[in-house]
Design a protein around this motif. Sequence first.
Motif, short mmCIF file in Angstrom:
data_model
loop_
_atom_site.label_atom_id
_atom_site.label_comp_id
_atom_site.label_asym_id
_atom_site.label_seq_id
_atom_site.Cartn_x
_atom_site.Cartn_y
_atom_site.Cartn_z
N ASN A 1 30.52 -63.33 43.36
CA ASN A 1 30.31 -63.84 42.00
C ASN A 1 28.96 -64.52 41.78
OD1 ASN A 1 32.75 -62.94 41.15
ND2 ASN A 1 33.83 -64.85 41.67
N ALA A 2 28.26 -64.84 42.88
CA ALA A 2 27.00 -65.58 42.72
C ALA A 2 25.95 -64.72 42.03
CB ALA A 2 26.49 -66.03 44.08
N LEU A 3 25.09 -65.40 41.29
CA LEU A 3 24.02 -64.70 40.57
C LEU A 3 23.14 -63.96 41.57
CD1 LEU A 3 23.28 -64.44 37.62
CD2 LEU A 3 21.69 -66.35 37.91
N GLY A 4 22.86 -62.71 41.28
CA GLY A 4 22.06 -61.90 42.20
C GLY A 4 22.89 -61.07 43.14
N GLU A 5 24.20 -61.33 43.17
CA GLU A 5 25.06 -60.63 44.10
C GLU A 5 25.84 -59.50 43.45
OE1 GLU A 5 25.44 -61.43 47.56
OE2 GLU A 5 23.59 -62.45 47.01
N HIS A 6 25.73 -59.37 42.15
CA HIS A 6 26.54 -58.39 41.43
C HIS A 6 25.76 -57.79 40.27
CE1 HIS A 6 26.95 -61.05 38.00
NE2 HIS A 6 27.02 -62.03 38.88
N ALA A 7 26.36 -56.80 39.62
CA ALA A 7 25.70 -56.15 38.48
C ALA A 7 26.58 -56.26 37.23
CB ALA A 7 25.42 -54.68 38.81
N ALA A 8 27.34 -57.35 37.14
CA ALA A 8 28.28 -57.51 36.03
C ALA A 8 27.74 -58.49 35.00
CB ALA A 8 29.63 -58.01 36.56
N ARG A 9 27.40 -57.99 33.82
CA ARG A 9 26.89 -58.89 32.79
C ARG A 9 28.00 -59.50 31.97
NH1 ARG A 9 25.33 -54.91 29.76
NH2 ARG A 9 26.55 -53.81 31.30
N LEU A 10 29.06 -58.74 31.77
CA LEU A 10 30.04 -59.14 30.77
C LEU A 10 31.18 -59.93 31.39
CD1 LEU A 10 30.06 -55.72 28.95
CD2 LEU A 10 28.71 -57.73 28.42
N ALA A 11 31.55 -59.57 32.60
CA ALA A 11 32.73 -60.18 33.20
C ALA A 11 32.38 -61.37 34.08
CB ALA A 11 33.48 -59.14 34.02
N ALA A 12 31.11 -61.56 34.40
CA ALA A 12 30.77 -62.53 35.43
C ALA A 12 30.47 -63.93 34.90
CB ALA A 12 29.58 -62.02 36.24
N ASN B 1 20.96 -58.11 23.57
CA ASN B 1 22.13 -57.72 24.34
C ASN B 1 22.52 -58.83 25.31
OD1 ASN B 1 20.31 -57.52 26.47
ND2 ASN B 1 19.92 -55.37 26.02
N THR B 2 23.40 -58.49 26.21
CA THR B 2 23.85 -59.48 27.18
C THR B 2 23.15 -59.25 28.51
OG1 THR B 2 25.97 -59.58 26.11
CG2 THR B 2 25.87 -60.43 28.33
N ALA B 3 22.62 -60.32 29.07
CA ALA B 3 21.84 -60.17 30.29
C ALA B 3 22.22 -61.26 31.28
CB ALA B 3 20.36 -60.27 29.96
N CYS B 4 21.76 -61.13 32.51
CA CYS B 4 21.90 -62.19 33.50
C CYS B 4 20.49 -62.59 33.95
CB CYS B 4 22.66 -61.70 34.73
SG CYS B 4 24.36 -61.26 34.40
N ALA B 5 20.27 -63.87 34.15
CA ALA B 5 18.96 -64.30 34.64
C ALA B 5 19.15 -65.43 35.63
CB ALA B 5 18.10 -64.79 33.48
N ASP B 6 18.21 -65.56 36.57
CA ASP B 6 18.29 -66.66 37.52
C ASP B 6 17.64 -67.92 36.91
OD1 ASP B 6 15.59 -66.34 37.74
OD2 ASP B 6 15.69 -65.29 39.67
N SER B 7 17.58 -69.01 37.70
CA SER B 7 17.15 -70.28 37.13
C SER B 7 15.71 -70.25 36.64
CB SER B 7 17.33 -71.39 38.16
OG SER B 7 16.66 -71.00 39.33
N SER B 8 14.90 -69.34 37.18
CA SER B 8 13.51 -69.24 36.70
C SER B 8 13.40 -68.24 35.56
CB SER B 8 12.60 -68.81 37.84
OG SER B 8 12.99 -67.52 38.27
N ALA B 9 14.54 -67.88 35.00
CA ALA B 9 14.61 -66.91 33.91
C ALA B 9 14.19 -65.52 34.35
CB ALA B 9 13.79 -67.35 32.69
N GLY B 10 14.19 -65.29 35.67
CA GLY B 10 13.93 -63.93 36.16
C GLY B 10 15.15 -63.08 35.88
N MET B 11 14.95 -61.97 35.22
CA MET B 11 16.10 -61.15 34.84
C MET B 11 16.69 -60.47 36.07
SD MET B 11 16.10 -61.84 31.76
CE MET B 11 16.75 -60.85 30.46
N MET B 12 17.98 -60.43 36.12
CA MET B 12 18.66 -59.79 37.23
C MET B 12 18.64 -58.27 37.04
SD MET B 12 19.77 -61.90 39.40
CE MET B 12 18.43 -63.05 39.31
N PRO B 13 18.73 -57.52 38.14
CA PRO B 13 18.58 -56.07 38.03
C PRO B 13 19.55 -55.38 37.10
CG PRO B 13 18.49 -56.76 40.31
CD PRO B 13 18.85 -57.98 39.50
N SER B 14 20.65 -56.01 36.77
CA SER B 14 21.64 -55.28 35.98
C SER B 14 21.42 -55.40 34.47
CB SER B 14 23.03 -55.82 36.28
OG SER B 14 23.10 -57.14 35.83
N ILE B 15 20.28 -55.94 34.07
CA ILE B 15 20.13 -56.33 32.66
C ILE B 15 20.10 -55.18 31.66
CG2 ILE B 15 18.88 -58.42 33.17
CD1 ILE B 15 16.37 -56.83 32.36
N TRP B 16 20.08 -55.56 30.43
CA TRP B 16 19.85 -54.79 29.21
C TRP B 16 20.69 -53.53 29.11
CZ3 TRP B 16 16.34 -50.75 27.22
CH2 TRP B 16 15.88 -49.87 28.18
#
Length: 342
Positions: A269-280, A293-308
Motif C-alpha cells: 500500500n505504500a506510495l511507490g509500491e503500487h499502480a492504484a490511483r483510485l483504490a489506494a 484526473n486522479t493521480a498519485c504523487a510523492d512528498s516532493s510532488a513527483g508523480m508516480m508512474p501510474s498517473i494520468w
Amino acid sequence: MTTQLTIPTSVPGRFGPYGGRYVPETLMVPLYELERAYELAKSDQSFQAEFQDLLKNFAGRPTPLQFASRLTAKLGGPRIYLKREDLLHTGAHKINNAIGQGLLAVKMGKPRIIAETGAGQHGVASATVAAHLGLQCTVYMGTEDMARQALNVARMRMLGAEVVGVESGSKTLKDAINEAMRDWVTNVRNSHYLLGSVLGAHPYPTMVRDFQAVIGREAREQILNAEKRLPTHLYACVGGGSNSIGLFHEFLKDSDVKMVGIEAGGRGNALGEHAARLAAHQGFTGARRIASNTACADSSAGMMPSIWLSFVAASRASLSQQAQYSARPRSCSQACSGPTEA
Ligand SMILES: Cc1ncc(COP(=O)(O)O)c(C=O)c1O
C-alpha cells in the motif's frame, strides 16, 4: 438511482470534476480537428459501416460470453461469465479502439499514426490496424517494457511498425507517453496520435469510451439471452480504463448492477509500491498532462508512474456509489479478506 454520469455533461469532455483539455497551444488545433472528425464520423454512415465491418470481419466481433462452469462450481456462489475479448484479433480489446481511430486518421488525411504502449497490446493493435489501412506507424515504448514484452515488440516490427525504445525516466509507459507527445507536437500535420485508453485531452476519453462500448452492448444482450436477467456485478481490470468503461457504459443506467474495477496493487500500500490511483487512498485530483484526473504523487510532488490514467472510470467511483475500485498487493494470499474499497 440516478447517477451524475447518466446526466449529459453540459461541457463536452467534462465528467464532473474530471476531464477537459489542458494542452500546449500547438495541440489545440489537432484536438479540435479530431473532435470535429469524430463528431462527423458519428453520423457518417459510410464510416459507421466500415467500422462495424472491420469489427466483425477483421477483429472477429462479437466475442463470446462464456459461462465459466468450473469457476462457478469451485466458488459455489454466483454464476460467473467471461466476456472473451481475448479472442479478438491480436488478443485484446485494444483493437476495437485502434480500428476506430485508424479509420479517423484516414478520414483526416493523416498517413501516419503514433502510439504508446506499455504491455504491448495497444502497440500490436495499432501496428495491425496501420498495416491493414496502409498507414505508417511509430510506437513508443519504455526500454524496461520492451525487455519484458519482447514478443510483442517482435510482432509490431513484423507488422512494419517502427518501435522506438525510450530510455528516460522509469523507462516505462509514462516516459513512452512523453515521447509520443513530443513526436505529435512536432508532426501534427501528418500524424494522428492513436491513444490507447480513456485518458488524455478531450475528445480522447469520450471517443475511446464510445469505440469500446461495444463490449458492454454485446455483454448486456448476451447475459439477457443466457440468464433472462441483468448481472448483479460487473468486474473489470483498470489500467487506463478502456475495457472497464467499455463494459460498464451500457449498464450505467441500471442502478442495481454494481461495477467493480480492479487496479494493480503491486508490492503493497505504500506510495511507490503500487499502480492504484483510485483504490489506494493516495490519489488526488489535479490538472496534469492534458486533462484533470486522479493521480498519485510523492512528498516532493513527483508523480508516480501510474498517473494520468482513466478519469472516465474514475468519475464512476467519485460521483456515485455504483462503482468501486479495489487494489490487492501481489503478496496478498488467500488469507487476505477481500479487496480494499475506495
Ligand atoms: C489485455 C489488456 N487488458 C487490459 C489492459 C488495461 O488497459 P485498459 O484499462 O485501458 O483496458 C491492457 C493494457 O495494455 C491490456 O493489454
